[in-house]
Write an enzyme that holds these catalytic residues in place. Sequence first.
Site, PDB file in Angstrom:
ATOM      1  CG  ASN A  23     -26.600  58.136  50.208  1.00 29.80           C
ATOM      2  OD1 ASN A  23     -26.228  57.396  50.974  1.00 29.80           O
ATOM      3  ND2 ASN A  23     -27.093  59.163  50.252  1.00 29.80           N
ATOM      4  CG  ASP A 117     -29.248  55.242  59.700  1.00 29.14           C
ATOM      5  OD1 ASP A 117     -28.687  55.179  60.562  1.00 29.14           O
ATOM      6  OD2 ASP A 117     -28.960  56.042  58.918  1.00 29.14           O
TER       7      ASP A 117
END
Length: 419
Positions: A23, A117
Amino acid sequence: MAYLVVRGGARLSGEVAVDGNKNAALPLLAACVLTSETCELRNVPQIRDVSVMVELLRSLGATVEGLGSSTLRVTCANIPSGSPDATLVGRLRGSVMLMGSLLARVGWATLAEPGGDFPARRSISTHLRALQALGARVIDHAADHRLEAPSGLKAVSMYLPEASVTGTETALMAAAAAQGTSEFRHAACEPHVVELCEMLTAMGAVVEGIGTSTLRITGARTLKGVVHTLRGDYIEAASWGVVGAVTGGDVVVRGARALDLEPTVSVLADMGLDCDLRDNEFVVRPSSLRAVKRIATGLWPAFPSDIVSLVTVLATQAEGRTLLHDWMYELRLFALEQLSSMGADLFLCDSHRIIVSGKTPLRGRTLDSRDIRSGMALIAAALAAKGESRILEIETVERGYAHLVERLRGLGADVERRD
């Protein structure tokens, strides 16, 4: 599509080292667009999402050296276009962060609807509002978002409507090249946001309030290249810890900061997990697990949503009843309904809450990966189950976990990847 065959029942043991934070890697790569000089990123995870972001940069004209290694040298000497490849954008949620750096660099950006996602469930309204406040004009089309700032970006003081991680990062990258000092309140303050702030500071911007929910950033007329080493991925480290715990194993996870792991490990300790947490080392031992009345996700430094799926699986092996509440995402818990067919005692209250009653033995079956984290959770369930399981679309999990099969085998798991 490939699938993973898992023959469960073995106690995992051994050591595993985590890569750099996934991330953090994506916004740091997007930030390379801000300068014409070379940026060197070290300890970059070799995962599918990073590969897609690298291809997006190359589609914009960047040169990337070191592909296939953990050190990438990115040079954006000439960025002729603000329109990244639409097909690649549709594969990666993190592509949304290119809006901020492209606006700052070339004055415009056209971005297709980001994929990844839960694409339909994740709004980019915070990103767009922040960029508009910085002076961009937004034109929404059915297939894409067009942003223009022909007169450049200007500093702004604003309250972000949502403490969105990627929304905060997008705003910071745009503000790094804006005139004056911007202030963002209700900003995300996760460790990967901190890493971006540190990189922008090294590039020449001035960032104050790093690690807090109020960030002040003074833009620089010209940003320079930097060398930055990514910190260990605490979500990956927690994942491997839970995988060891759910199989009753002895696992040592290295490479993540203790401060980053604390919000997760405190919950695991409440569940009776016998573990030690030291800087760069997370040790998990066989334990008698117990239910926790309620586990709820929250904004950093609360319990992270990225781990709730794995802890739900762990709760199936704990004595008692646990309510898990993930207010952020809906489809993650829906994906875990598949555990019922493995013998888990679950009650899905609604799209955000699930009650798990344990301890229940699990049995192998065919499972379907829906997203990175719930996919890893299903692998953990299959490892704890008796018999053989198949995890379909394993590429989804490999987007976030490098060398997945090799690492599982290194811990003693009986797994096989098949096309």
